[in-house]
Motif scaffolding. Sequence first.
Motif, PDB file in Angstrom:
ATOM      1  N   THR A  21     -12.839  25.533 -59.859  1.00 12.60           N
ATOM      2  CA  THR A  21     -11.398  25.564 -59.979  1.00 12.60           C
ATOM      3  C   THR A  21     -10.804  26.143 -58.704  1.00 12.60           C
ATOM      4  OG1 THR A  21     -11.686  25.984 -62.330  1.00 12.60           O
ATOM      5  CG2 THR A  21      -9.512  26.372 -61.448  1.00 12.60           C
ATOM      6  N   SER A  22      -9.601  25.736 -58.396  1.00 12.09           N
ATOM      7  CA  SER A  22      -8.927  26.217 -57.198  1.00 12.09           C
ATOM      8  C   SER A  22      -8.798  27.732 -57.195  1.00 12.09           C
ATOM      9  CB  SER A  22      -7.531  25.593 -57.103  1.00 12.09           C
ATOM     10  OG  SER A  22      -6.792  26.203 -56.071  1.00 12.09           O
ATOM     11  N   LEU A  23      -9.103  28.322 -56.063  1.00 10.11           N
ATOM     12  CA  LEU A  23      -8.969  29.763 -55.873  1.00 10.11           C
ATOM     13  C   LEU A  23      -7.548  30.220 -56.167  1.00 10.11           C
ATOM     14  CD1 LEU A  23     -10.159  32.410 -54.754  1.00 10.11           C
ATOM     15  CD2 LEU A  23      -9.553  31.605 -52.489  1.00 10.11           C
ATOM     16  N   ASN A  24      -6.575  29.376 -55.876  1.00  8.22           N
ATOM     17  CA  ASN A  24      -5.174  29.757 -56.051  1.00  8.22           C
ATOM     18  C   ASN A  24      -4.748  29.883 -57.509  1.00  8.22           C
ATOM     19  OD1 ASN A  24      -4.524  30.031 -53.335  1.00  8.22           O
ATOM     20  ND2 ASN A  24      -4.367  27.828 -53.116  1.00  8.22           N
ATOM     21  N   LYS A  25      -5.616  29.526 -58.449  1.00  8.26           N
ATOM     22  CA  LYS A  25      -5.287  29.694 -59.869  1.00  8.26           C
ATOM     23  C   LYS A  25      -5.644  31.080 -60.380  1.00  8.26           C
ATOM     24  CE  LYS A  25      -5.569  24.873 -61.099  1.00  8.26           C
ATOM     25  NZ  LYS A  25      -6.123  23.882 -62.007  1.00  8.26           N
ATOM     26  N   TYR A  26      -6.427  31.831 -59.643  1.00  8.06           N
ATOM     27  CA  TYR A  26      -6.905  33.132 -60.084  1.00  8.06           C
ATOM     28  C   TYR A  26      -6.007  34.254 -59.591  1.00  8.06           C
ATOM     29  CZ  TYR A  26     -11.184  30.860 -61.493  1.00  8.06           C
ATOM     30  OH  TYR A  26     -12.084  30.050 -62.106  1.00  8.06           O
ATOM     31  N   PHE A  46       8.152  41.298 -49.655  1.00  4.91           N
ATOM     32  CA  PHE A  46       7.239  40.318 -49.073  1.00  4.91           C
ATOM     33  C   PHE A  46       6.647  39.438 -50.169  1.00  4.91           C
ATOM     34  CE2 PHE A  46       7.463  43.466 -45.772  1.00  4.91           C
ATOM     35  CZ  PHE A  46       7.367  42.734 -44.603  1.00  4.91           C
ATOM     36  N   THR A  47       6.347  38.195 -49.813  1.00  7.68           N
ATOM     37  CA  THR A  47       5.693  37.279 -50.760  1.00  7.68           C
ATOM     38  C   THR A  47       4.185  37.263 -50.568  1.00  7.68           C
ATOM     39  OG1 THR A  47       5.919  35.386 -49.269  1.00  7.68           O
ATOM     40  CG2 THR A  47       7.700  35.764 -50.886  1.00  7.68           C
ATOM     41  N   VAL A  66      -3.094  36.969 -49.170  1.00  8.34           N
ATOM     42  CA  VAL A  66      -2.904  36.650 -50.581  1.00  8.34           C
ATOM     43  C   VAL A  66      -1.415  36.580 -50.901  1.00  8.34           C
ATOM     44  CG1 VAL A  66      -5.068  37.748 -51.284  1.00  8.34           C
ATOM     45  CG2 VAL A  66      -2.958  39.092 -51.276  1.00  8.34           C
ATOM     46  N   GLU A  67      -1.115  35.897 -51.995  1.00  8.48           N
ATOM     47  CA  GLU A  67       0.253  35.867 -52.498  1.00  8.48           C
ATOM     48  C   GLU A  67       0.478  37.090 -53.380  1.00  8.48           C
ATOM     49  OE1 GLU A  67       3.192  33.079 -55.226  1.00  8.48           O
ATOM     50  OE2 GLU A  67       1.098  32.498 -54.959  1.00  8.48           O
ATOM     51  N   LEU A  68       1.563  37.806 -53.151  1.00  5.95           N
ATOM     52  CA  LEU A  68       1.908  38.967 -53.972  1.00  5.95           C
ATOM     53  C   LEU A  68       2.692  38.483 -55.183  1.00  5.95           C
ATOM     54  CD1 LEU A  68       2.079  42.015 -54.476  1.00  5.95           C
ATOM     55  CD2 LEU A  68       4.122  42.041 -53.024  1.00  5.95           C
ATOM     56  N   ILE A  69       2.158  38.739 -56.372  1.00  5.56           N
ATOM     57  CA  ILE A  69       2.796  38.322 -57.618  1.00  5.56           C
ATOM     58  C   ILE A  69       3.656  39.436 -58.203  1.00  5.56           C
ATOM     59  CG2 ILE A  69       2.383  37.455 -59.967  1.00  5.56           C
ATOM     60  CD1 ILE A  69       1.480  35.557 -57.708  1.00  5.56           C
TER      61      ILE A  69
END
Length: 119
Positions: A21-26, A46-47, A66-69
């Motif tokens: 699965t895509s890393l970006n889903k975790y 920041f994003t 990484v994306e900051l959630i």
Amino acid sequence: MKIELNVIGFINSSFSMKNNTSLNKYTSKIKIEPDYLKRLKEFKNFTHLTIIYYLEENSSLEITSVELINISENILTVRGLNKLVLAKILDIKPYHKRFDTKERSKTPEWIDRINRYYF
């Protein structure tokens, strides 16, 4: 020569190499140590962040963006971090596209193959 580094936090991730699965889903949680909580305020506008961490299993320093959630108390929730539980966070920097993106950079073809797997 000996270098001593301070650990400012730890990673806890749901990422698994077994899943195709895509890393970006975790998402991952980064727990920040109390002495470093003041720094979290720097990141609220920041994003994306750049994470510098240490892996004891192979004694390596690694860096990733990484994306900051979310930021909640001493926990950063991020997306795109491909490490599992308890990697030691050494530093976190705001991602700055002017400095962190190199428009004319080149990578070998095998990097593209790896990226297709993760992303």
